[in-house]
Design a protein around this motif. Structure first.
Motif, PDB file in Angstrom:
ATOM      1  N   GLU A 125       1.220  12.559  51.899  1.00  0.00           N
ATOM      2  CA  GLU A 125       1.545  12.593  53.543  1.00  0.00           C
ATOM      3  C   GLU A 125       2.380  12.122  53.287  1.00  0.00           C
ATOM      4  OE1 GLU A 125      -1.242  10.541  56.416  1.00  0.00           O
ATOM      5  OE2 GLU A 125      -0.025   9.060  55.778  1.00  0.00           O
ATOM      6  N   HIS A 126       2.986  12.920  54.195  1.00  0.00           N
ATOM      7  CA  HIS A 126       4.662  12.151  54.339  1.00  0.00           C
ATOM      8  C   HIS A 126       4.890  11.411  55.752  1.00  0.00           C
ATOM      9  CE1 HIS A 126       9.541  12.227  54.133  1.00  0.00           C
ATOM     10  NE2 HIS A 126       8.677  12.654  55.482  1.00  0.00           N
ATOM     11  N   LYS A 127       4.682  11.015  56.518  1.00  0.00           N
ATOM     12  CA  LYS A 127       5.141   9.560  57.125  1.00  0.00           C
ATOM     13  C   LYS A 127       5.906   9.252  57.674  1.00  0.00           C
ATOM     14  CE  LYS A 127       2.123   5.886  59.090  1.00  0.00           C
ATOM     15  NZ  LYS A 127       1.416   4.746  59.547  1.00  0.00           N
ATOM     16  N   VAL A 128       6.659   9.471  59.090  1.00  0.00           N
ATOM     17  CA  VAL A 128       7.580   9.189  59.760  1.00  0.00           C
ATOM     18  C   VAL A 128       7.370   7.788  60.780  1.00  0.00           C
ATOM     19  CG1 VAL A 128       9.409   9.677  60.781  1.00  0.00           C
ATOM     20  CG2 VAL A 128       9.265  11.107  59.341  1.00  0.00           C
ATOM     21  N   SER A 129       7.458   6.908  61.251  1.00  0.00           N
ATOM     22  CA  SER A 129       7.272   6.442  62.131  1.00  0.00           C
ATOM     23  C   SER A 129       7.644   5.052  62.697  1.00  0.00           C
ATOM     24  CB  SER A 129       5.462   5.286  61.729  1.00  0.00           C
ATOM     25  OG  SER A 129       4.471   4.582  62.184  1.00  0.00           O
ATOM     26  N   GLY A 130       7.984   4.644  63.815  1.00  0.00           N
ATOM     27  CA  GLY A 130       8.154   3.517  64.344  1.00  0.00           C
ATOM     28  C   GLY A 130       9.487   3.614  64.616  1.00  0.00           C
ATOM     29  N   LEU A 131      10.025   5.131  64.448  1.00  0.00           N
ATOM     30  CA  LEU A 131      11.566   4.947  64.424  1.00  0.00           C
ATOM     31  C   LEU A 131      12.285   5.334  66.477  1.00  0.00           C
ATOM     32  CD1 LEU A 131      13.160   7.800  61.932  1.00  0.00           C
ATOM     33  CD2 LEU A 131      12.367   4.933  62.706  1.00  0.00           C
ATOM     34  N   GLN A 132      13.107   4.773  66.889  1.00  0.00           N
ATOM     35  CA  GLN A 132      13.667   4.997  68.205  1.00  0.00           C
ATOM     36  C   GLN A 132      15.100   5.688  67.955  1.00  0.00           C
ATOM     37  OE1 GLN A 132      13.886   0.750  70.652  1.00  0.00           O
ATOM     38  NE2 GLN A 132      11.333   0.925  69.758  1.00  0.00           N
ATOM     39  N   ASP A 133      15.230   6.298  68.881  1.00  0.00           N
ATOM     40  CA  ASP A 133      16.787   6.572  68.933  1.00  0.00           C
ATOM     41  C   ASP A 133      17.389   7.153  67.636  1.00  0.00           C
ATOM     42  OD1 ASP A 133      17.035   6.132  71.622  1.00  0.00           O
ATOM     43  OD2 ASP A 133      17.225   4.080  71.376  1.00  0.00           O
ATOM     44  N   ALA A 134      16.822   8.019  67.221  1.00  0.00           N
ATOM     45  CA  ALA A 134      17.069   8.521  65.863  1.00  0.00           C
ATOM     46  C   ALA A 134      17.247  10.429  65.506  1.00  0.00           C
ATOM     47  CB  ALA A 134      15.976   7.578  64.833  1.00  0.00           C
ATOM     48  N   LYS A 135      17.477  10.750  64.957  1.00  0.00           N
ATOM     49  CA  LYS A 135      17.634  11.923  64.947  1.00  0.00           C
ATOM     50  C   LYS A 135      16.749  11.857  63.245  1.00  0.00           C
ATOM     51  CE  LYS A 135      21.253  14.335  67.070  1.00  0.00           C
ATOM     52  NZ  LYS A 135      22.517  14.975  67.665  1.00  0.00           N
TER      53      LYS A 135
ATOM     54  N   ASN B 282       4.312   7.244  67.100  1.00  0.00           N
ATOM     55  CA  ASN B 282       4.774   5.605  67.866  1.00  0.00           C
ATOM     56  C   ASN B 282       6.035   6.365  67.087  1.00  0.00           C
ATOM     57  OD1 ASN B 282       2.753   4.509  68.214  1.00  0.00           O
ATOM     58  ND2 ASN B 282       2.966   3.378  66.542  1.00  0.00           N
ATOM     59  N   LEU B 283       7.147   7.756  67.907  1.00  0.00           N
ATOM     60  CA  LEU B 283       8.448   7.663  67.878  1.00  0.00           C
ATOM     61  C   LEU B 283       9.106   7.816  69.078  1.00  0.00           C
ATOM     62  CD1 LEU B 283       8.931  10.909  65.002  1.00  0.00           C
ATOM     63  CD2 LEU B 283       8.914   7.850  64.940  1.00  0.00           C
ATOM     64  N   GLU B 284       9.886   7.397  69.506  1.00  0.00           N
ATOM     65  CA  GLU B 284      10.714   7.390  70.546  1.00  0.00           C
ATOM     66  C   GLU B 284      12.069   7.482  71.412  1.00  0.00           C
ATOM     67  OE1 GLU B 284      11.179   3.832  74.651  1.00  0.00           O
ATOM     68  OE2 GLU B 284       9.927   3.365  73.009  1.00  0.00           O
ATOM     69  N   ASN B 285      12.207   8.593  71.743  1.00  0.00           N
ATOM     70  CA  ASN B 285      13.287   9.174  72.443  1.00  0.00           C
ATOM     71  C   ASN B 285      13.735   9.572  70.497  1.00  0.00           C
ATOM     72  OD1 ASN B 285      13.286   7.578  74.878  1.00  0.00           O
ATOM     73  ND2 ASN B 285      14.522   6.447  73.696  1.00  0.00           N
ATOM     74  N   CYS B 286      13.272  10.006  70.176  1.00  0.00           N
ATOM     75  CA  CYS B 286      13.848  10.904  69.105  1.00  0.00           C
ATOM     76  C   CYS B 286      13.645  12.470  68.899  1.00  0.00           C
ATOM     77  CB  CYS B 286      12.714  10.971  67.398  1.00  0.00           C
ATOM     78  SG  CYS B 286      13.048   8.731  67.169  1.00  0.00           S
ATOM     79  N   GLN B 287      14.814  13.042  67.713  1.00  0.00           N
ATOM     80  CA  GLN B 287      14.444  14.536  67.677  1.00  0.00           C
ATOM     81  C   GLN B 287      14.796  15.124  66.566  1.00  0.00           C
ATOM     82  OE1 GLN B 287      18.245  16.821  69.819  1.00  0.00           O
ATOM     83  NE2 GLN B 287      17.713  18.779  67.567  1.00  0.00           N
ATOM     84  N   VAL B 288      13.545  15.784  65.886  1.00  0.00           N
ATOM     85  CA  VAL B 288      12.721  15.763  64.972  1.00  0.00           C
ATOM     86  C   VAL B 288      12.934  17.458  64.624  1.00  0.00           C
ATOM     87  CG1 VAL B 288      11.095  15.475  63.248  1.00  0.00           C
ATOM     88  CG2 VAL B 288      11.047  13.515  65.131  1.00  0.00           C
ATOM     89  N   THR B 289      13.567  17.555  63.454  1.00  0.00           N
ATOM     90  CA  THR B 289      14.120  19.040  62.893  1.00  0.00           C
ATOM     91  C   THR B 289      12.948  19.539  61.576  1.00  0.00           C
ATOM     92  OG1 THR B 289      15.704  19.277  64.052  1.00  0.00           O
ATOM     93  CG2 THR B 289      15.026  20.797  62.459  1.00  0.00           C
ATOM     94  N   VAL B 290      11.736  20.289  61.190  1.00  0.00           N
ATOM     95  CA  VAL B 290      10.811  20.118  60.496  1.00  0.00           C
ATOM     96  C   VAL B 290      11.427  21.836  59.853  1.00  0.00           C
ATOM     97  CG1 VAL B 290       9.031  20.619  59.301  1.00  0.00           C
ATOM     98  CG2 VAL B 290       9.094  18.631  61.172  1.00  0.00           C
ATOM     99  N   THR B 291      11.937  22.189  58.929  1.00  0.00           N
ATOM    100  CA  THR B 291      12.177  23.248  57.873  1.00  0.00           C
ATOM    101  C   THR B 291      11.531  23.426  56.475  1.00  0.00           C
ATOM    102  OG1 THR B 291      13.782  22.387  56.955  1.00  0.00           O
ATOM    103  CG2 THR B 291      14.898  22.949  59.138  1.00  0.00           C
ATOM    104  N   ALA B 292      10.754  22.159  56.084  1.00  0.00           N
ATOM    105  CA  ALA B 292       9.864  22.535  55.274  1.00  0.00           C
ATOM    106  C   ALA B 292       8.578  22.421  55.035  1.00  0.00           C
ATOM    107  CB  ALA B 292      10.267  21.167  54.688  1.00  0.00           C
ATOM    108  N   PRO B 293       8.021  24.037  54.321  1.00  0.00           N
ATOM    109  CA  PRO B 293       7.239  24.545  54.965  1.00  0.00           C
ATOM    110  C   PRO B 293       5.616  23.599  54.975  1.00  0.00           C
ATOM    111  CG  PRO B 293       7.849  25.877  53.559  1.00  0.00           C
ATOM    112  CD  PRO B 293       9.037  25.095  53.545  1.00  0.00           C
ATOM    113  N   HIS B 294       4.703  23.456  55.184  1.00  0.00           N
ATOM    114  CA  HIS B 294       4.252  21.924  54.867  1.00  0.00           C
ATOM    115  C   HIS B 294       2.438  22.178  55.054  1.00  0.00           C
ATOM    116  CE1 HIS B 294       5.273  22.331  59.242  1.00  0.00           C
ATOM    117  NE2 HIS B 294       4.802  21.861  59.672  1.00  0.00           N
ATOM    118  N   VAL B 295       1.128  21.696  54.997  1.00  0.00           N
ATOM    119  CA  VAL B 295       0.074  22.251  55.336  1.00  0.00           C
ATOM    120  C   VAL B 295      -0.725  21.876  56.487  1.00  0.00           C
ATOM    121  CG1 VAL B 295      -2.479  21.408  54.023  1.00  0.00           C
ATOM    122  CG2 VAL B 295      -0.529  20.941  52.987  1.00  0.00           C
ATOM    123  N   ARG B 296      -0.439  20.902  57.706  1.00  0.00           N
ATOM    124  CA  ARG B 296      -0.703  20.491  58.613  1.00  0.00           C
ATOM    125  C   ARG B 296       0.000  19.536  59.496  1.00  0.00           C
ATOM    126  NH1 ARG B 296      -6.799  18.818  58.777  1.00  0.00           N
ATOM    127  NH2 ARG B 296      -6.014  19.253  60.957  1.00  0.00           N
TER     128      ARG B 296
END
Length: 572
Positions: A66-76, A94-108
Motif C-alpha cells: 500500500e502506498h498512502k498519501v494522507s493529510g496534505l494541504q495545498d500540495a503538489k 484527507n487531501l485538501e487543495n492538492c494536485q495529484v499526478t500518478v504516472t506509476a502503474p498500480h493495482v487499484r
C-alpha cells in the motif's frame, strides 16, 4: 500471450501466463455444425480466461504494497515508479487543495475524504478498479480504460476521460452522491450529469436514499443510467434480466433444434418438442363422459392393419388402421386399439413430458430401435389439435406402440388439465389389466446442476421382483419425497390396483436434454425386460450434444465473465 500482456499490462499478463502454465486451460475446437456460439464452455477441471484473470488480480492485490498519501494541504504530489517501487495499492486520504499526478502503474486506487483536489491518473490500473468515497469538489482525469469506478457519498465530483471507448465494457457505479459529472474530451455531446436529485426526477422516486445504487455504462454507443437491483444477492438491472430471459429462450430453441437434428440422423421420426398447453387451444370442450362400456368398433379403413414400414404402400400414402376396441374414460379420454394387437404379458413404458426430457428420450429411442408397430392411440378433445407423423403414419399425439416384447405409450405434449391426466392414467391401467401386462414402468428425470453418477438410479415399485433386481444392481429405493406429473399420479394410483406399477428416477442435467440419463435408464431395465437395446448410438449422440451444449452456454458465460473480471470491492 502477447495480446494478454498488451491488453492488461506485463504484471497481470505474467500472472495469467503463470496460471495457464499451472492449470489446464483449453478451448475445444468444434466442427462447424457443433459451433453454435462463439466460445465453448470450460469442461470440468478447466479454467476460463475470466477465472484466471480474477485469480491473477486477487494475487496481485495480495502481493502489492500500500502506498498512502494522507493529510496534505495545498500540495503538489507526484506518484511515479520510483515512489512506489512496483505496482502498489494507492490510497489518497484527507487531501485538501492538492494536485495529484500518478504516472506509476498500480493495482487499484482509493480516493477518500478529499476536498477541492485534482487527480490526474496517467497510468494503467491493472485491475481497472477505482473507488472515490466522501469527496467534495474533486476532479479526476483519466487516460486509461475504466473497469469499475465506484463513487459513493460524494458532492460535486467530475470525472474527465479522453473518449467514450475508455468506458466501453466498464461501468460507473454510484450511490448517495450529488452532482456527478462525466465528461468526454473527444465527444462533448456525450457529457452526462447525475446524482440523487437528478435520479429522483428520472425515476420519479422521491424516496431515493443513500443506499440506492445506479449503473452508468456505454450501451449501444450511448451512455445509459440504470437502477441497480439485486436478484438472489447478485447485482443486475431490469434490462439485463430481460436480455437474460431472451438469451435463455434463444438457447432453449437452439437446444431443441440441436437435439432434433442429431436424433434425426438415425431416428427421423423421433420428436423431442414439448409444448405448453397455452400453445394450442383445445379442439373442443370435453364431454366429461365417464366409464362408458367397452365396445368393439368397426373401422372405416382396411380389414387388416399394415405394420412396420409399409413397403407395399406408395410414397406419401398413409396406412389405414382398423379400430377393434374403444373405451371412454374421465374428461372424454378415449382409448382406441387397432386390429392385430398382440401385447399379452408385455411391460409398458409410459412417457409424458415433465421437468426433463429423460422419459421422452428413453422411450422414443427404444421404440425406434425395437421397431415397434403402432397398435393404438389415446385421444381427448382437450388435447392440442396435432398430428404426429412417423414413417409416413399419421397419428394422434398420444401413441401406443408395441408387441409381446414391450409396449411404449408416448406423448411429447404437456397435458392441459389434471382431469385429463387422471383420465389417461385410468386408460393406461385398463389397457395393462386387459392385456395382462407384466408391469407399468414410469420413467422420470431428476434435474441437477451437475450429475456426478449416472449409473445409480432411484426407484419405487409395487413389484417385488422389480425392486429385487434394482437393488441387486446397486440402485436405491425412494423412501420419502414428492413426485409430480404423470409419474407421480401413476405411482399414487398403484396401491389401489392389482396391476404392478414401478417408477425409475434417473439423475439428469437440468440445463439441457441429457441422453446420458436415458442411456443409464435403458441399461437399468436390462434385468427385467425380455429384450435388449443397443445404446451405442444414443451414447454417441450424448457426446456430440455435450460438445455443442458447451458452445450454447458460452453466450451466458460471456456476460458472467464480464462481471467476474472485476474483483469484488467493499461496496458491491
Amino acid at each position: 500471450l502477447l495480446f494478454v500482456i498488451f491488453e492488461l499490462g506485463w504484471d497481470l499478463g505474467g500472472e495469467i501466463w503463470r496460471a495457464m502454465a499451472d492449470k489446464k486451460v483449453t478451448s475445444p475446437k468444434l466442427s462447424a455444425e457443433d459451433s453454435l456460439l462463439d466460445e465453448p464452455m470450460p469442461q470440468e477441471g478447466e479454467y476460463s480466461m475470466a477465472q484466471l484473470k480474477q485469480q491473477a488480480q486477487a494475487k496481485l492485490q495480495n502481493q502489492a504494497k500500500e502506498h498512502k498519501v494522507s493529510g496534505l494541504q495545498d500540495a503538489k504530489v507526484v506518484v511515479d515508479e520510483a515512489a512506489t517501487a512496483g505496482p502498489a495499492r494507492l490510497f489518497f486520504n484527507n487531501l485538501e487543495n492538492c494536485q495529484v499526478t500518478v504516472t506509476a502503474p498500480h493495482v487499484r486506487i482509493l480516493i477518500a475524504g478529499c476536498t477541492n483536489c485534482v487527480f490526474v491518473l496517467d497510468a494503467p490500473v491493472l485491475t481497472r478498479v477505482f473507488e472515490i468515497w466522501r469527496c467534495k469538489d474533486v476532479t479526476v482525469r483519466l487516460t486509461h480504460t475504466i473497469g469499475t469506478m465506484q463513487l459513493d457519498l460524494n458532492e460535486r465530483l467530475t470525472v474527465e476521460v479522453e473518449r467514450p471507448g475508455q468506458l466501453k465494457g466498464g461501468q460507473v457505479v454510484w450511490a448517495g452522491s450529488y452532482d456527478i459529472a462525466l465528461k468526454f474530451k473527444e465527444a462533448p455531446g456525450m457529457d452526462f450529469t447525475t446524482g440523487l436529485e437528478q435520479a429522483a426526477i428520472v425515476w420519479k422516486d422521491k424516496e431515493l436514499t443513500m443506499s440506492h445504487q445506479f449503473y452508468v455504462r456505454v450501451v449501444d454507443g450511448r451512455l445509459k443510467e440504470e437502477r441497480l437491483i439485486r436478484v438472489n444477492g447478485v447485482p443486475t438491472t431490469e434490462r439485463e434480466l430481460i436480455e437474460f430471459d431472451e438469451m435463455v429462450e434463444r438457447n432453449r430453441k437452439k437446444y431443441e433444434k440441436l437435439v432434433r437434428d442429431m436424433l434425426k440422423e438415425r431416428m427421423p421420426s423421433f420428436q423431442t418438442h414439448v409444448e405448453s398447453p397455452e400453445d394450442d387451444k383445445p379442439s373442443s370442450k370435453s364431454d366429461n363422459s365417464k366409464g362408458e362400456s367397452k365396445k368393439p368398433v368397426a373401422g372405416d379403413g382396411a380389414d387388416a392393419v399394415r405394420k412396420g414400414s409399409h413397403p407395399d404402400l406408395p410414397e406419401g400414402v398413409c396406412p389405414v388402421y382398423k379400430v377393434v376396441f374403444e373405451q371412454t374414460f374421465d374428461a372424454g379420454v378415449k382409448l382406441r386399439e387397432f386390429a392385430g394387437i398382440d401385447v399379452h404379458g408385455a411391460h409398458i413404458l409410459e412417457s409424458f413430458p415433465s421437468l426433463s426430457l429423460t422419459s421422452i428420450l428413453c422411450c422414443g429411442y427404444m421404440n425406434e430401435q425395437l421397431e415397434l408397430p403402432l397398435i393404438g392411440t389415446i385421444i381427448c378433445p382437450q388435447m392440442p389439435p396435432k398430428c404426429v407423423i412417423q414413417e409416413s403414419t399419421a397419428s394422434h399425439v398420444i401413441r401406443i406402440h408395441g408387441d409381446r416384447r414391450l409396449v411404449v405409450i408416448q406423448c411429447e405434449y404437456k397435458l392441459p388439465t389434471a382431469e385429463v391426466a387422471n383420465g389417461i392414467i385410468n386408460a393406461i391401467l385398463d389397457f395393462a389389466q386387459r392385456h395382462n401386462s407384466a408391469g407399468i414402468i414410469a420413467i422420470e428425470g431428476m434435474p441437477k446442476e451437475k450429475v456426478e453418477n449416472y449409473e445409480t438410479l432411484q426407484f419405487l415399485s409395487t413389484d417385488v421382483r422389480f425392486a429385487t433386481v434394482m437393488k441387486e444392481h446397486g440402485h436405491k429405493p425412494v423412501t420419502s419425497g414428492v413426485i409430480s406429473g404423470m409419474t407421480g399420479l401413476m405411482l399414487a394410483e398403484a396401491p389401489l390396483h392389482s396391476q404392478h406399477v414401478s417408477c425409475m428416477l434417473s439423475p439428469c442435467v437440468q440445463t439441457h436434454p441429457d441422453p446420458r440419463a436415458a442411456v443409464a435408464t435403458i441399461k437399468a431395465m436390462k434385468g427385467f425386460l425380455p429384450c435388449e437395446v443397443d445404446t451405442s448410438d444414443l451414447e454417441g449422440k450424448a457426446d456430440k450434444i455435450d460438445k455443442a451444449v458447451r458452445n450454447l452456454v458460452a453466450e451466458g458465460q460471456k456476460q458472467e465473465e464480464l462481471s467476474s473480471s472485476f474483483p469484488d470491492n467493499m461496496y458491491l
